[in-house]
Write an enzyme that holds these catalytic residues in place. Sequence first.
Site, PDB file in Angstrom:
ATOM      1  CG  ASP A 138       2.748   1.304   8.865  1.00 16.23           C
ATOM      2  OD1 ASP A 138       3.470   2.072   8.199  1.00 16.23           O
ATOM      3  OD2 ASP A 138       3.210   0.375   9.544  1.00 16.23           O
ATOM      4  CB  SER A 147      -0.887   0.048   1.260  1.00 17.86           C
ATOM      5  OG  SER A 147      -1.631  -1.140   1.429  1.00 17.86           O
TER       6      SER A 147
END
Length: 212
Positions: free
Chosen positions: A145, A136
């Site tokens: 994150d 991602s």
Amino acid sequence: MKRLVVLISGNGSNLQAILDACRQGRIKAGVAAVFSNRAAAFGLERARAAGIAAHALSATHYASREAFDRQLMAEIDEYQPDLVVLAGYMRILSPAFVAHYHDRLLNIHPSLLPKYPGLHTHRQAIENGDGEHGTSVHFVTDELDGGPVVLQAKVPVFAGDSEEEVAARVQHQEHAIYPLVISWFIDGRLTMRDNAAWLDGRRLPAQGYAGE
């Protein structure tokens, strides 16, 4: 020409993909400097080989994470970057650093976020019997994150796969999607606002562009 600063901690394969994309004109920008928290990081050699300023800062020389990040910000800002790119940078950033580069700080993470933030993502995917895994690209916020996802790429996980095999599969996709997302930002197509990623004036869904 717009300017990138790239932060690394290790081999720098994503850095190399970015350097190649800049050289080929797929990213209409140049890498102004590369910084690492590890002097031995091979990515610094990649930068030097490309004629790019390469800097290493050791955390042991600073009293706190905040002090380290203040010095890092000061050195980065000498290059006046349009975008700061985390490419395998393994230090947790201070809130002050994240705020300083708000809306112009990207990271790539080796999982299909929000699954598996943090470390050992390939191991977790294998141990949990996942049939697919991936990577991602996301804007960076104070949540580890956890910033808005821009684009994901999926890879299969086969029975008997080792962590190294899964990692290689994921990394191949990383080298494709990270330069693409950076080019969207540099071209003015990608922004972050209201804690969401926006592409071509459209708010992206939670899993990013590939989630549509």
